[in-house]
Design an enzyme around this catalytic site. Sequence first.
Site, PDB file in Angstrom:
ATOM      1  N   TYR A  27       0.847  -1.207   0.000  1.00 24.18           N
ATOM      2  CA  TYR A  27       0.000   0.000   0.000  1.00 24.18           C
ATOM      3  C   TYR A  27       0.883   1.257   0.000  1.00 24.18           C
ATOM      4  O   TYR A  27       0.384   2.367  -0.135  1.00 24.18           O
ATOM      5  CB  TYR A  27      -0.938   0.030   1.223  1.00 24.18           C
ATOM      6  CG  TYR A  27      -1.882  -1.145   1.329  1.00 24.18           C
ATOM      7  CD1 TYR A  27      -2.125  -1.975   0.243  1.00 24.18           C
ATOM      8  CD2 TYR A  27      -2.533  -1.435   2.518  1.00 24.18           C
ATOM      9  CE1 TYR A  27      -2.991  -3.055   0.346  1.00 24.18           C
ATOM     10  CE2 TYR A  27      -3.405  -2.506   2.627  1.00 24.18           C
ATOM     11  CZ  TYR A  27      -3.618  -3.320   1.543  1.00 24.18           C
ATOM     12  OH  TYR A  27      -4.471  -4.385   1.660  1.00 24.18           O
ATOM     13  N   GLU A  89      -0.507 -12.510   1.885  1.00 18.20           N
ATOM     14  CA  GLU A  89      -1.527 -11.675   1.235  1.00 18.20           C
ATOM     15  C   GLU A  89      -2.330 -12.425   0.173  1.00 18.20           C
ATOM     16  O   GLU A  89      -3.528 -12.207   0.016  1.00 18.20           O
ATOM     17  CB  GLU A  89      -0.857 -10.437   0.636  1.00 18.20           C
ATOM     18  CG  GLU A  89      -1.823  -9.415   0.099  1.00 18.20           C
ATOM     19  CD  GLU A  89      -1.237  -7.999   0.032  1.00 18.20           C
ATOM     20  OE1 GLU A  89      -0.105  -7.776   0.499  1.00 18.20           O
ATOM     21  OE2 GLU A  89      -1.928  -7.125  -0.501  1.00 18.20           O
ATOM     22  N   TYR A 101       5.066  -6.348  -9.471  1.00 21.28           N
ATOM     23  CA  TYR A 101       4.360  -7.163 -10.464  1.00 21.28           C
ATOM     24  C   TYR A 101       5.348  -7.538 -11.572  1.00 21.28           C
ATOM     25  O   TYR A 101       5.355  -6.910 -12.629  1.00 21.28           O
ATOM     26  CB  TYR A 101       3.177  -6.389 -11.071  1.00 21.28           C
ATOM     27  CG  TYR A 101       2.043  -6.175 -10.096  1.00 21.28           C
ATOM     28  CD1 TYR A 101       1.062  -7.135  -9.903  1.00 21.28           C
ATOM     29  CD2 TYR A 101       1.952  -4.985  -9.366  1.00 21.28           C
ATOM     30  CE1 TYR A 101       0.021  -6.940  -9.004  1.00 21.28           C
ATOM     31  CE2 TYR A 101       0.912  -4.777  -8.458  1.00 21.28           C
ATOM     32  CZ  TYR A 101      -0.041  -5.760  -8.289  1.00 21.28           C
ATOM     33  OH  TYR A 101      -1.070  -5.564  -7.398  1.00 21.28           O
ATOM     34  N   PRO A 190     -15.789  -4.228   2.729  1.00 25.08           N
ATOM     35  CA  PRO A 190     -17.090  -4.429   3.382  1.00 25.08           C
ATOM     36  C   PRO A 190     -18.139  -3.436   2.921  1.00 25.08           C
ATOM     37  O   PRO A 190     -19.322  -3.636   3.167  1.00 25.08           O
ATOM     38  CB  PRO A 190     -16.777  -4.242   4.868  1.00 25.08           C
ATOM     39  CG  PRO A 190     -15.612  -3.320   4.892  1.00 25.08           C
ATOM     40  CD  PRO A 190     -14.792  -3.689   3.687  1.00 25.08           C
ATOM     41  N   LEU A 191     -17.683  -2.363   2.240  1.00 25.24           N
ATOM     42  CA  LEU A 191     -18.632  -1.355   1.742  1.00 25.24           C
ATOM     43  C   LEU A 191     -18.789  -1.455   0.232  1.00 25.24           C
ATOM     44  O   LEU A 191     -19.418  -0.608  -0.393  1.00 25.24           O
ATOM     45  CB  LEU A 191     -18.143   0.053   2.116  1.00 25.24           C
ATOM     46  CG  LEU A 191     -17.960   0.300   3.610  1.00 25.24           C
ATOM     47  CD1 LEU A 191     -17.311   1.660   3.862  1.00 25.24           C
ATOM     48  CD2 LEU A 191     -19.299   0.214   4.326  1.00 25.24           C
ATOM     49  N   LYS A 242     -12.619   1.127   4.583  1.00 22.52           N
ATOM     50  CA  LYS A 242     -11.574   2.103   4.245  1.00 22.52           C
ATOM     51  C   LYS A 242     -12.219   3.446   3.971  1.00 22.52           C
ATOM     52  O   LYS A 242     -13.168   3.535   3.202  1.00 22.52           O
ATOM     53  CB  LYS A 242     -10.820   1.619   3.007  1.00 22.52           C
ATOM     54  CG  LYS A 242      -9.764   2.601   2.523  1.00 22.52           C
ATOM     55  CD  LYS A 242      -9.066   2.050   1.306  1.00 22.52           C
ATOM     56  CE  LYS A 242     -10.013   1.905   0.135  1.00 22.52           C
ATOM     57  NZ  LYS A 242      -9.368   1.270  -1.019  1.00 22.52           N
TER      58      LYS A 242
HETATM   59  P1  A2P Z   1     -13.902   7.771   1.076  1.00 22.79           P
HETATM   60  O1  A2P Z   1     -12.488   7.416   1.383  1.00 22.79           O
HETATM   61  O2  A2P Z   1     -14.031   9.000   0.252  1.00 22.79           O
HETATM   62  O3  A2P Z   1     -14.772   7.777   2.304  1.00 22.79           O
HETATM   63  P2  A2P Z   1     -14.311  -0.501   1.067  1.00 22.79           P
HETATM   64  O4  A2P Z   1     -14.060  -0.297   2.519  1.00 22.79           O
HETATM   65  O5  A2P Z   1     -15.423  -1.476   0.772  1.00 22.79           O
HETATM   66  O6  A2P Z   1     -13.074  -0.764   0.282  1.00 22.79           O
HETATM   67  O7  A2P Z   1     -14.901   0.875   0.495  1.00 22.79           O
HETATM   68  C1  A2P Z   1     -14.097   2.014   0.409  1.00 22.79           C
HETATM   69  C2  A2P Z   1     -14.817   3.077  -0.380  1.00 22.79           C
HETATM   70  O8  A2P Z   1     -16.050   3.449   0.258  1.00 22.79           O
HETATM   71  C3  A2P Z   1     -14.005   4.321  -0.518  1.00 22.79           C
HETATM   72  O9  A2P Z   1     -14.200   4.819  -1.817  1.00 22.79           O
HETATM   73  C4  A2P Z   1     -14.610   5.265   0.523  1.00 22.79           C
HETATM   74  O10 A2P Z   1     -14.483   6.602   0.102  1.00 22.79           O
HETATM   75  C5  A2P Z   1     -16.056   4.842   0.537  1.00 22.79           C
HETATM   76  N1  A2P Z   1     -16.693   4.982   1.850  1.00 22.79           N
HETATM   77  C6  A2P Z   1     -16.156   4.728   3.052  1.00 22.79           C
HETATM   78  N2  A2P Z   1     -17.058   4.913   4.033  1.00 22.79           N
HETATM   79  C7  A2P Z   1     -18.206   5.290   3.446  1.00 22.79           C
HETATM   80  C8  A2P Z   1     -19.501   5.619   3.927  1.00 22.79           C
HETATM   81  N3  A2P Z   1     -19.775   5.601   5.217  1.00 22.79           N
HETATM   82  N4  A2P Z   1     -20.438   5.986   3.018  1.00 22.79           N
HETATM   83  C9  A2P Z   1     -20.160   6.007   1.709  1.00 22.79           C
HETATM   84  N5  A2P Z   1     -18.961   5.703   1.192  1.00 22.79           N
HETATM   85  C10 A2P Z   1     -17.977   5.344   2.036  1.00 22.79           C
END
Ligand code: A2P
Length: 282
Positions: A27, A89, A101, A190-191, A242
């Site tokens: 990262y 990983e 890579y 997770p998002l 994240k």
């Molecule tokens: P940002 O960094 O601008 O908040 P994941 O955890 O599934 O990888 O998702 C990460 C993405 O979700 C990032 O683009 C992040 O953008 C966005 N994100 C994180 N928290 C939220 C939230 N509470 N609502 C909407 N988008 C979110």
Amino acid sequence: TPKGSCLESVKIAIDTGYRHIDGAFVYYNEHEVGQAIREKIAEGRINREDIFYCGKLWNTCHPPELVRPTLEKTLKILQLDYVDLYIIELPMAFKPGDAIYPKDENGKIIYHETDLCATWEAMEACKDAGLAKSIGVSNFNRRQLEMILNKPGLKYKPVSNQVECHPYFTQPKLLEFCRQHDIVIVGYSPLGTSRDETWVNVSSPPLLKDPVLNAIGKKYNKTAAQVALRFSIQRGVVVIPKSFNPQRIRENFQIFDFSLTEKEMKEIEALNKNVRYVELLM
Ligand code: A2P
């Protein structure tokens, strides 16, 4: 991410109450994560033992003799004495060297033959040396986990397996297998990811626009993101959301003051599409 944004985000996260920080050499921000942790310790806000830092062994470092030096490099970057968790990983190895890579003249990844069990033994030695408190894996399927679990002379089982996991990819079979073996599933994306087309399969619809997640959120005065995270933790999946946005970092932590009913859990489970956002095509 722009230089410094990781440092700031981790400091905000620690102030908000987060303690589990998921990092990796690849990262390229481990120096900022380490600095944030050390600054918060110096401020007296936390002790080192309050933090749970997860580092990762990259694909070019699978040969057993490279494992400990690679972890030592991470510790040097972090300026910490140990990581709480060190994980393999990915189960596939790339040719060792400076290229993250490594590619041939046709642009194809150059793989490398290693024995995952030998890599695991080197991971065990890192735990014995006190450089990692616990060891685990990531992106392993059942067969790959079984290979480690059935290894003759196994000293430590993987404590966790970090895989993609969220309402559209619920991993019911792997979750059950890991439960049976006391392996914690840590769910990445997770998002539903940042939907960056360079590494995300965006043919699957955006998770946070899901009508069911939004409708349930309305009932509790929560967002779809909070419902998605709550769903995962309520079924025993660790989440590593994240965000580099202070407001959303805080929002993602406000998930301990409500709970989903059994019916709502079932409704969300039924959203599973069995489609990955992160296909890891290499
Ligand atoms: P940002 O960094 O601008 O908040 P994941 O955890 O599934 O990888 O998702 C990460 C993405 O979700 C990032 O683009 C992040 O953008 C966005 N994100 C994180 N928290 C939220 C939230 N509470 N609502 C909407 N988008 C979110």
